[in-house]
Design a protein around this motif. Structure first.
Motif, PDB file in Angstrom:
ATOM      1  N   LEU A  13     -48.249 -41.845  -6.669  1.00 53.42           N
ATOM      2  CA  LEU A  13     -48.926 -43.090  -6.299  1.00 53.42           C
ATOM      3  C   LEU A  13     -49.582 -42.983  -4.931  1.00 53.42           C
ATOM      4  N   THR A  14     -48.931 -42.296  -4.011  1.00 52.77           N
ATOM      5  CA  THR A  14     -49.509 -42.182  -2.670  1.00 52.77           C
ATOM      6  C   THR A  14     -50.735 -41.298  -2.663  1.00 52.77           C
ATOM      7  N   GLY A  15     -50.912 -40.490  -3.710  1.00 49.00           N
ATOM      8  CA  GLY A  15     -52.062 -39.599  -3.748  1.00 49.00           C
ATOM      9  C   GLY A  15     -53.265 -40.212  -4.434  1.00 49.00           C
ATOM     10  N   GLN A  16     -53.175 -41.407  -4.969  1.00 43.67           N
ATOM     11  CA  GLN A  16     -54.290 -42.053  -5.655  1.00 43.67           C
ATOM     12  C   GLN A  16     -54.942 -43.086  -4.740  1.00 43.67           C
ATOM     13  N   GLN A  17     -56.230 -43.302  -4.922  1.00 45.26           N
ATOM     14  CA  GLN A  17     -56.953 -44.263  -4.106  1.00 45.26           C
ATOM     15  C   GLN A  17     -56.595 -45.685  -4.533  1.00 45.26           C
ATOM     16  N   LEU A  18     -56.253 -46.516  -3.531  1.00 51.63           N
ATOM     17  CA  LEU A  18     -55.955 -47.920  -3.840  1.00 51.63           C
ATOM     18  C   LEU A  18     -57.183 -48.631  -4.395  1.00 51.63           C
ATOM     19  N   ALA A  19     -58.355 -48.267  -3.867  1.00 47.87           N
ATOM     20  CA  ALA A  19     -59.588 -48.913  -4.347  1.00 47.87           C
ATOM     21  C   ALA A  19     -59.815 -48.621  -5.825  1.00 47.87           C
ATOM     22  N   ASP A  47     -56.645 -56.079  -0.607  1.00 52.00           N
ATOM     23  CA  ASP A  47     -56.439 -56.805   0.644  1.00 52.00           C
ATOM     24  C   ASP A  47     -55.551 -56.014   1.605  1.00 52.00           C
ATOM     25  N   ILE A  48     -56.134 -54.939   2.196  1.00 53.06           N
ATOM     26  CA  ILE A  48     -55.412 -54.148   3.186  1.00 53.06           C
ATOM     27  C   ILE A  48     -56.257 -54.058   4.450  1.00 53.06           C
ATOM     28  N   GLY A  49     -55.585 -53.823   5.553  1.00 58.45           N
ATOM     29  CA  GLY A  49     -56.257 -53.831   6.853  1.00 58.45           C
ATOM     30  C   GLY A  49     -57.340 -52.775   6.984  1.00 58.45           C
ATOM     31  N   LEU A  50     -57.119 -51.598   6.383  1.00 56.85           N
ATOM     32  CA  LEU A  50     -58.094 -50.510   6.480  1.00 56.85           C
ATOM     33  C   LEU A  50     -59.428 -50.929   5.879  1.00 56.85           C
ATOM     34  N   TYR A  51     -59.389 -51.576   4.685  1.00 55.98           N
ATOM     35  CA  TYR A  51     -60.631 -51.972   4.029  1.00 55.98           C
ATOM     36  C   TYR A  51     -61.302 -53.106   4.796  1.00 55.98           C
ATOM     37  N   ARG A  52     -60.532 -54.071   5.275  1.00 54.52           N
ATOM     38  CA  ARG A  52     -61.110 -55.182   6.040  1.00 54.52           C
ATOM     39  C   ARG A  52     -61.789 -54.676   7.320  1.00 54.52           C
ATOM     40  N   ARG A  53     -61.178 -53.649   7.943  1.00 53.66           N
ATOM     41  CA  ARG A  53     -61.697 -53.169   9.215  1.00 53.66           C
ATOM     42  C   ARG A  53     -62.921 -52.275   9.044  1.00 53.66           C
ATOM     43  N   ASP A  54     -62.904 -51.402   8.033  1.00 57.25           N
ATOM     44  CA  ASP A  54     -63.936 -50.373   7.932  1.00 57.25           C
ATOM     45  C   ASP A  54     -65.079 -50.721   6.979  1.00 57.25           C
ATOM     46  N   TYR A  55     -64.899 -51.724   6.103  1.00 58.72           N
ATOM     47  CA  TYR A  55     -65.924 -51.995   5.103  1.00 58.72           C
ATOM     48  C   TYR A  55     -66.317 -53.475   5.158  1.00 58.72           C
ATOM     49  N   LYS A 101     -69.524 -58.383  -7.577  1.00 59.10           N
ATOM     50  CA  LYS A 101     -69.645 -58.082  -6.153  1.00 59.10           C
ATOM     51  C   LYS A 101     -68.396 -57.343  -5.648  1.00 59.10           C
ATOM     52  N   PRO A 102     -67.159 -57.782  -5.938  1.00 61.50           N
ATOM     53  CA  PRO A 102     -65.977 -56.998  -5.531  1.00 61.50           C
ATOM     54  C   PRO A 102     -65.929 -55.615  -6.158  1.00 61.50           C
ATOM     55  N   MET A 103     -66.352 -55.505  -7.439  1.00 61.95           N
ATOM     56  CA  MET A 103     -66.327 -54.203  -8.083  1.00 61.95           C
ATOM     57  C   MET A 103     -67.312 -53.246  -7.407  1.00 61.95           C
ATOM     58  N   HIS A 104     -68.500 -53.779  -7.026  1.00 64.87           N
ATOM     59  CA  HIS A 104     -69.466 -52.947  -6.329  1.00 64.87           C
ATOM     60  C   HIS A 104     -68.911 -52.504  -4.971  1.00 64.87           C
ATOM     61  N   CYS A 105     -68.239 -53.411  -4.286  1.00 61.67           N
ATOM     62  CA  CYS A 105     -67.641 -53.069  -2.990  1.00 61.67           C
ATOM     63  C   CYS A 105     -66.554 -52.014  -3.151  1.00 61.67           C
ATOM     64  N   LEU A 106     -65.725 -52.194  -4.180  1.00 63.39           N
ATOM     65  CA  LEU A 106     -64.668 -51.198  -4.418  1.00 63.39           C
ATOM     66  C   LEU A 106     -65.263 -49.833  -4.754  1.00 63.39           C
ATOM     67  N   THR A 107     -66.378 -49.834  -5.467  1.00 62.04           N
ATOM     68  CA  THR A 107     -67.031 -48.562  -5.790  1.00 62.04           C
ATOM     69  C   THR A 107     -67.526 -47.871  -4.525  1.00 62.04           C
ATOM     70  N   GLN A 108     -68.111 -48.690  -3.611  1.00 64.85           N
ATOM     71  CA  GLN A 108     -68.548 -48.117  -2.337  1.00 64.85           C
ATOM     72  C   GLN A 108     -67.364 -47.516  -1.568  1.00 64.85           C
ATOM     73  N   CYS A 164     -68.121 -55.299   3.295  1.00 67.44           N
ATOM     74  CA  CYS A 164     -68.187 -56.023   2.029  1.00 67.44           C
ATOM     75  C   CYS A 164     -66.825 -56.517   1.565  1.00 67.44           C
ATOM     76  N   THR A 165     -65.766 -56.144   2.264  1.00 67.19           N
ATOM     77  CA  THR A 165     -64.412 -56.495   1.814  1.00 67.19           C
ATOM     78  C   THR A 165     -64.160 -58.002   1.919  1.00 67.19           C
ATOM     79  N   GLU A 166     -64.520 -58.626   3.053  1.00 68.16           N
ATOM     80  CA  GLU A 166     -64.222 -60.055   3.254  1.00 68.16           C
ATOM     81  C   GLU A 166     -64.914 -60.932   2.208  1.00 68.16           C
ATOM     82  N   PRO A 167     -66.246 -60.785   1.991  1.00 73.34           N
ATOM     83  CA  PRO A 167     -66.885 -61.605   0.952  1.00 73.34           C
ATOM     84  C   PRO A 167     -66.309 -61.361  -0.437  1.00 73.34           C
ATOM     85  N   SER A 168     -65.964 -60.106  -0.710  1.00 76.14           N
ATOM     86  CA  SER A 168     -65.425 -59.784  -2.042  1.00 76.14           C
ATOM     87  C   SER A 168     -64.071 -60.448  -2.239  1.00 76.14           C
ATOM     88  N   LEU A 169     -63.229 -60.422  -1.236  1.00 75.47           N
ATOM     89  CA  LEU A 169     -61.923 -61.058  -1.348  1.00 75.47           C
ATOM     90  C   LEU A 169     -62.065 -62.571  -1.472  1.00 75.47           C
TER      91      LEU A 169
END
Length: 369
Positions: free
Chosen positions: A43-49, A88-96, A130-137, A98-103
């Motif tokens: 599980l730790t080796g798979q992307q959360l996105a 909804d994790i801090g890494l995505y909110r900070r670095d991407y 829109k969230p799916m597009h953000c997750l793809t990015q 598109c995360t806030e609007p998608s959430l």
């Protein structure tokens, strides 16, 4: 000897270091590579996105299917909620960005699913695509980062393996060099010891006849350590006349022939020495005068039986011996006294006309024949 051991120790240490490097490569580097590239089932080796996008896609499929009853809405709500929790994790909110609007869009849809509001298809697509597009990015960017990290790790591993290989080669060559120097040193020491032994053997050997010389006789007396010994002094009668009439080459051949004859008539433990010219000495363990006398008698009679021609002998047609003998206890002091007594007995034989033997004792008593 110290240098010999030093080269051996250096070669052993070099090969031991090489084995430790190989063990390090096998024990720590390979497991690290395996752990890095074998995380597909972890599980730790798979992307959360990626997992969030999969759950979001499953929720959209449920909402687009008919009929949209309460059970379908509840199942879709569960899938989207799972996607939201992974998104909804801090890494995505900070670095991407598109995360806030998608959430926010996903949160609005979750609120609608909990209520009884009607869900329009266009509204669903707008809130979920829109969230799916953000997750793809996010997935693509994470994949690029992972590829960069992987490439850097592979490069570091390649450099590390190159260093280990180069170090192993240097250590191996050094160890081989140390071993070679150790082997050369060992062979040099063995050759030196062999040459020393050969020189010592030559120094104790008469070059013409191959028997021992005077030094060898003294060494053997010392080695006997006080044992009762018999000493025979053997002189070839009129050997100078033999040389004068037949020449020195024939005289040398006669000396070798007589050495063989004497050795054939002595006990196995007896030793023969050439003291110089035509004079020989015989040394053997002897416990009584009877054995000494018998040895002298057998030696003189064996030469008489050999009938070796002597053209210049004034009293015989054949080569004859004069023998003087004595018994003594092996030591340098008694050897000197015994040698003098045997020499006296020898000259007594010569005074009587040669071709005979005499046994002297250290107290000057005498037996003769």
């Amino acid at each position: 000897m110290r240098r010999h051991v030093r080269w051996l120790w250096l070669s052993v240490m070099s090969f031991t270091t090489l084995m430790l490097l190989i063990a390090y490569q096998t024990r720590w580097v390979y497991p690290e590579i395996h752990a890095y590239f074998s995380q597909a089932g972890n599980l730790t080796g798979q992307q959360l996105a990626t997992r969030a996008r999969v759950y979001l896609q499953q929720g959209l499929d449920l909402l687009l299917s008919l009929p949209r009853d309460s059970d379908t809405r509840e199942r879709a709500h569960f899938q989207i909620k799972l996607a939201y929790s992974l998104f909804d994790i801090g890494l995505y909110r900070r670095d991407y960005p598109c995360t806030e609007p998608s959430l926010a869009a996903m949160d609005d849809l979750l609120t609608r699913l909990q209520g009884s509001d009607a869900l329009e298809t266009d509204h669903l697509r707008e809130n979920l695509l829109k969230p799916m597009h953000c997750l793809t990015q996010i997935e693509m960017h994470q994949l690029d980062r992972r590829s960069a990290v992987t490439a850097e790790f592979v490069e570091q591993t390649r450099r590390h393996q190159g260093q280990v290989l180069f170090g192993s080669l240097v250590i191996f060559v050094s160890g081989l060099g140390f071993w070679l120097m150790h082997e050369l040193q060992r062979r040099r020491a063995a050759r030196s010891a062999r040459e020393s032994l050969e020189w010592m053997a030559k120094a104790l050997c008469d070059p013409l006849t191959g028997v021992g010389n005077r030094s060898a006789m003294h060494d053997d007396v010392t080695a006997a350590g006080g044992a009762p010994m018999g000493l025979l002094l053997v002189d070839i009668d009129y050997f100078k006349q033999y040389n004068d009439s037949l020449g020195h080459p024939d005289g040398d051949r006669l000396l070798r022939r007589l050495v063989q004859l004497i050795e054939d008539n002595l006990e196995r433990e007896a030793r023969l020495y050439r003291l110089g010219g035509d004079e020989f000495a015989v040394l053997f363990v002897c416990h009584d005068d009877e054995i000494l006398s018998a040895t002298c008698r057998n030696l003189v009679e064996s030469l008489r039986a050999a009938n070796l021609p002597h053209p210049s002998h004034p009293h015989s047609d054949h080569v004859t011996f004069s023998v003087g003998a004595v018994r003594f206890n092996a030591s340098h002091a008694e050897l000197e006294a015994g040698y003098a007594a045997a020499d006296t007995a020898l000259y007594q034989v010569k005074a009587r006309g040669r071709d005979g033997w005499a046994v002297a004792a250290l107290d000057t008593s005498e037996m003769s024949g």
